[in-house]
Design a protein around this motif. Structure first.
Motif, PDB file in Angstrom:
ATOM      1  N   ILE A 147      -3.102  -0.134   6.248  1.00 20.71           N
ATOM      2  CA  ILE A 147      -3.904  -1.341   6.058  1.00 20.71           C
ATOM      3  C   ILE A 147      -4.801  -1.577   7.276  1.00 20.71           C
ATOM      4  O   ILE A 147      -4.351  -1.499   8.413  1.00 20.71           O
ATOM      5  CB  ILE A 147      -2.967  -2.551   5.828  1.00 20.71           C
ATOM      6  N   ASN A 148      -6.056  -1.846   6.996  1.00 23.20           N
ATOM      7  CA  ASN A 148      -7.031  -2.113   8.072  1.00 23.20           C
ATOM      8  C   ASN A 148      -7.418  -3.582   8.161  1.00 23.20           C
ATOM      9  O   ASN A 148      -8.389  -3.919   8.847  1.00 23.20           O
ATOM     10  CB  ASN A 148      -8.302  -1.289   7.842  1.00 23.20           C
ATOM     11  N   GLY A 149      -6.718  -4.429   7.463  1.00 19.35           N
ATOM     12  CA  GLY A 149      -7.040  -5.844   7.616  1.00 19.35           C
ATOM     13  C   GLY A 149      -6.559  -6.699   6.467  1.00 19.35           C
ATOM     14  O   GLY A 149      -6.285  -6.200   5.366  1.00 19.35           O
ATOM     15  N   PHE A 150      -6.425  -7.976   6.742  1.00 21.26           N
ATOM     16  CA  PHE A 150      -6.058  -8.968   5.724  1.00 21.26           C
ATOM     17  C   PHE A 150      -6.887 -10.221   5.975  1.00 21.26           C
ATOM     18  O   PHE A 150      -7.143 -10.581   7.130  1.00 21.26           O
ATOM     19  CB  PHE A 150      -4.562  -9.321   5.810  1.00 21.26           C
ATOM     20  N   THR A 151      -7.308 -10.873   4.896  1.00 19.45           N
ATOM     21  CA  THR A 151      -8.031 -12.144   5.017  1.00 19.45           C
ATOM     22  C   THR A 151      -7.340 -13.198   4.176  1.00 19.45           C
ATOM     23  O   THR A 151      -7.031 -12.944   3.006  1.00 19.45           O
ATOM     24  CB  THR A 151      -9.480 -12.007   4.509  1.00 19.45           C
ATOM     25  N   ALA A 204       0.836  -1.200   0.000  1.00 17.60           N
ATOM     26  CA  ALA A 204       0.000   0.000   0.000  1.00 17.60           C
ATOM     27  C   ALA A 204       0.875   1.255   0.000  1.00 17.60           C
ATOM     28  O   ALA A 204       0.584   2.238  -0.691  1.00 17.60           O
ATOM     29  CB  ALA A 204      -0.921  -0.005   1.214  1.00 17.60           C
ATOM     30  N   ARG A 205       1.949   1.202   0.770  1.00 15.69           N
ATOM     31  CA  ARG A 205       2.872   2.333   0.832  1.00 15.69           C
ATOM     32  C   ARG A 205       3.487   2.595  -0.538  1.00 15.69           C
ATOM     33  O   ARG A 205       3.537   3.734  -1.022  1.00 15.69           O
ATOM     34  CB  ARG A 205       3.978   2.035   1.849  1.00 15.69           C
ATOM     35  N   GLY A 206       3.966   1.516  -1.161  1.00 16.08           N
ATOM     36  CA  GLY A 206       4.583   1.644  -2.482  1.00 16.08           C
ATOM     37  C   GLY A 206       3.592   2.102  -3.532  1.00 16.08           C
ATOM     38  O   GLY A 206       3.871   2.995  -4.333  1.00 16.08           O
TER      39      GLY A 206
END
Lengths: 117, 117, 110
Positions: free
Chosen positions: A74-78, A59-61
């Motif tokens: 980031i607010n989450g990963f699944t 996301a940063r890149g």
């Protein structure tokens, strides 16, 4: 921030746990019908930390090289496995049976630990 | 065509498909060529990583329902990226239903090969 | 040929896999099934490192990341290191990682 019991109340929840910054298992709950055990959850916890870190880098890149903002922080990963999905944010993760998984509700209950834009 | 179907869903900004070899990609939606290429590279990298992680989990917890992995979701404050097999979609959190998009992708890609070839 | 890596101090195991991840050969102080698992791990890890290198290249706009030559995972007592399709397990206190990487680079190009 939701308690583990609130995460276990999500539709199809088979396990919920809390991990530390490294992914080590701190607290957990496992439904009787699940084949998962504490060792598997500990490994899942490490995966959660690894994937949030990778997604944060991406996301940063992405936001650095494009005008398309709204991914960082980031607010989450699944992780969607064969039978279940492990939905994580912050220091918590809930494992949901795929057939019953409500991803929107799971993320709402996990909150926005990563922060807002 | 799944990509066209995905971009017609409410709140889906773009959808794409990549080869696991990393030598081609295609997309539809409101992103340009370069962004689609970057998105394909990132999604492919995350899928490779997920595959290894679930393989590790399978060693510790055989037949516990994680393997083979079906996909993953990254949640940002405004946007979400979801991926099933080698297809990804960018969603606007407010306008899209993550559950509906995931259900559509899982339905259409239920028989997709899982050996990353 | 890869057996010569075992002669280096601290190297506990060495494996080779094909480009598609299939196990080719493996030697060292671990059972065959662990050697095969090590080869598979190295193959999967290589793909991840390739993905990371692609992204570093893409985000930084600098050359020199891809294709990645190899990788090292340093544990508290053991390290796993790989170049090309070869992977070694090394006991940190017994050997020299730099020497192992050099030898891996040489053998992987033979």
């Amino acid at each position: 921030m939701a308690e583990l019991s609130e995460l276990m109340a999500l539709p199809g929840a088979v396990a919920a746990f809390e991990m530390n910054d490294r992914g080590e298992l701190l607290e957990h709950k496992i439904a009787a019908r699940s084949d998962l055990d504490a060792q598997a959850l500990d490994l899942l916890g490490h995966m959660c930390v690894a994937n949030i870190a990778i997604a944060t880098m991406q996301a940063r890149g992405w936001e650095a090289v494009s005008d398309n903002k709204g991914f960082y922080p980031i607010n989450g990963f699944t992780l969607v496995g064969m039978d279940w999905s492990a939905v994580t944010n912050g220091h918590r993760c809930v494992v949901l049976a795929n057939g019953e998984a409500d991803y929107e509700l799971a993320y709402a209950r996990l909150g926005v630990d990563g922060g807002e834009t | 065509m799944l990509l066209a179907e995905l971009v017609n869903q409410p709140g889906v900004i773009a959808a794409g498909e990549y080869s696991y070899r990393g030598d081609r990609f295609s997309y539809k939606g409101e992103i340009d060529d370069e962004m689609a290429r970057m998105a394909a590279i990132m999604c492919r990298a995350t899928s490779m990583s997920e595959h290894m992680q679930v393989g590790m989990l399978e060693q510790f917890c055989p037949d516990c329902g994680g393997s083979p992995p079906r996909g993953w979701i990254v949640r940002g404050p405004m946007f979400t990226v979801c991926n099933v097999a080698n297809v990804f979609a960018f969603l606007h959190n407010q306008a899209a239903s993550l559950n509906d998009v995931m259900a559509l992708m899982q339905r259409r890609l239920a028989d997709a090969p899982t050996d990353l070839v | 040929m890869i057996k010569r890596l075992l002669a280096i101090d601290g190297v506990a195991a060495v494996c080779k896999c094909r480009d598609d991840g299939a196990f080719v050969e493996g030697y060292g102080m671990m059972p065959d099934e662990q050697l095969e698992a090590l080869a598979l791990f190295a193959h999967e890890y290589k793909r991840i490192v390739q993905g990371n290198a692609d992204q570093l290249s893409m985000f930084t706009g600098k050359s020199g990341w891809t294709p990645p030559t190899g990788w090292i995972v340093r544990g508290s007592g053991m390290s796993v290191c790989s170049v090309g399709n070869l992977v070694c397990v090394l006991e940190n206190g017994e050997g020299n990682l730099t020497e192992v990487m050099k030898e891996l680079a040489e053998v992987s190009h033979l």
